[in-house]
Scaffold this motif. Structure first.
Motif, PDB file in Angstrom:
ATOM      1  N   GLY A 165      -6.817  28.436  22.114  1.00  0.00           N
ATOM      2  CA  GLY A 165      -6.294  29.545  22.729  1.00  0.00           C
ATOM      3  C   GLY A 165      -5.199  29.058  23.653  1.00  0.00           C
ATOM      4  N   ASP A 166      -4.458  29.854  23.873  1.00  0.00           N
ATOM      5  CA  ASP A 166      -2.929  29.717  24.845  1.00  0.00           C
ATOM      6  C   ASP A 166      -2.812  30.394  25.896  1.00  0.00           C
ATOM      7  OD1 ASP A 166      -1.988  28.124  22.426  1.00  0.00           O
ATOM      8  OD2 ASP A 166      -1.278  29.805  21.267  1.00  0.00           O
ATOM      9  N   VAL A 167      -3.705  31.368  26.243  1.00  0.00           N
ATOM     10  CA  VAL A 167      -3.757  32.119  27.436  1.00  0.00           C
ATOM     11  C   VAL A 167      -4.170  31.230  28.535  1.00  0.00           C
ATOM     12  CG1 VAL A 167      -4.675  34.126  28.756  1.00  0.00           C
ATOM     13  CG2 VAL A 167      -3.912  34.341  26.220  1.00  0.00           C
ATOM     14  N   VAL A 168      -3.534  31.491  29.827  1.00  0.00           N
ATOM     15  CA  VAL A 168      -4.005  30.604  31.049  1.00  0.00           C
ATOM     16  C   VAL A 168      -4.508  31.435  32.097  1.00  0.00           C
ATOM     17  CG1 VAL A 168      -3.422  29.218  32.817  1.00  0.00           C
ATOM     18  CG2 VAL A 168      -1.925  28.934  30.577  1.00  0.00           C
ATOM     19  N   GLY A 169      -5.878  31.150  32.420  1.00  0.00           N
ATOM     20  CA  GLY A 169      -6.367  31.859  33.528  1.00  0.00           C
ATOM     21  C   GLY A 169      -5.661  31.387  34.903  1.00  0.00           C
TER      22      GLY A 169
END
Length: 236
Positions: A165-169
């Motif tokens: 995954g590439d999304v950052v929290g």
């Protein structure tokens, strides 16, 4: 000063749940290792701001055959699907945690009940003082608190495995809890839930965690699962 630390998710299949949550959020996962004395493995999904999801399932099924209480309870709790198992707070002030332990009438511990050390590939982890032990808080839908003074080796900063995954929290913004604000105040005693810096919503249902909202590079998101089933506490 207290802060959110991590949110435990119990699953009957560590890999399935982790993949599903990564697909849902776009956030990649890291290998969190395993607890030899509990038979539980874990994956980590960072929500940002030093907070992470700790996704756990049984990886050593001898614990079921040996009727270890944690393994049996996880098996029972996940028979109907994944659930939020525990809400874990942290403080960098040992005196604050000692005061909380006295308020709860428990002894400050550095051992995980039945569990001992967490084996993490490529990392060394020390024991963390905490109160109450997770078995005596999660299973009644209440948070426990850990001493965390350094985030440099915290699970929230583990690098996601490539391709997950590439999304950052960007940090937790809200929690939906059972019970009421007064219930949480009574549990925490002198500790101030406003220090968590998130919106707390209470639905008046059974104690436990129902949803976590967070911001991310893909925009605001929410994860909603069933809470842990409270009557289990009477059998442990």
């Amino acid at each position: 000063m207290i802060a959110l630390d991590h949110i435990a998710v119990w699953s009957e299949n560590l890999y399935r749940t982790t993949i599903e949550l990564s697909r849902l959020t776009g956030i990649g996962s890291a290998d969190g290792g395993w607890f030899p004395g509990l038979g539980l493995g874990q994956k980590i999904i960072s929500l940002g701001g030093g907070v992470y999801l700790e996704i756990e399932s049984i990886v050593d099924h001898a614990m079921i055959l040996e009727r270890h209480p944690v393994a049996l309870e996880l098996e029972r709790q996940t028979s109907a699907g994944d659930c939020f198992a525990g809400l874990c707070l942290r403080s960098d002030d040992l005196a604050e945690i000692e005061s909380f332990a006295r308020h709860r009438g428990v002894t400050l511990s550095s051992e995980i009940a039945g569990g001992k050390s967490l084996m993490v590939p490529g990392q060394k982890r020390g024991k963390a003082a905490h109160a109450p032990d997770f078995l005596n808080s999660w299973l009644i839908g209440k948070p426990n608190i850990y001493l965390v003074s350094d985030l440099a080796s915290h699970s929230s900063v583990l690098e996601p495995q490539p391709g997950t995954g590439d999304v950052v929290g960007l940090g937790v913004t809200s929690l939906e809890l059972g019970g009421s604000a007064e219930d949480l105040d009574d549990w925490l005693g002198a500790l101030d839930p406003d220090e968590l810096g998130v919106e707390l919503r209470f639905n008046g249902l059974a104690d436990g965690l129902y949803a976590v909202g967070f911001d991310s590079t893909a925009g605001p998101q929410e994860i909603r699962l069933s809470p842990i089933t409270l009557p289990a506490a009477a059998r442990l």
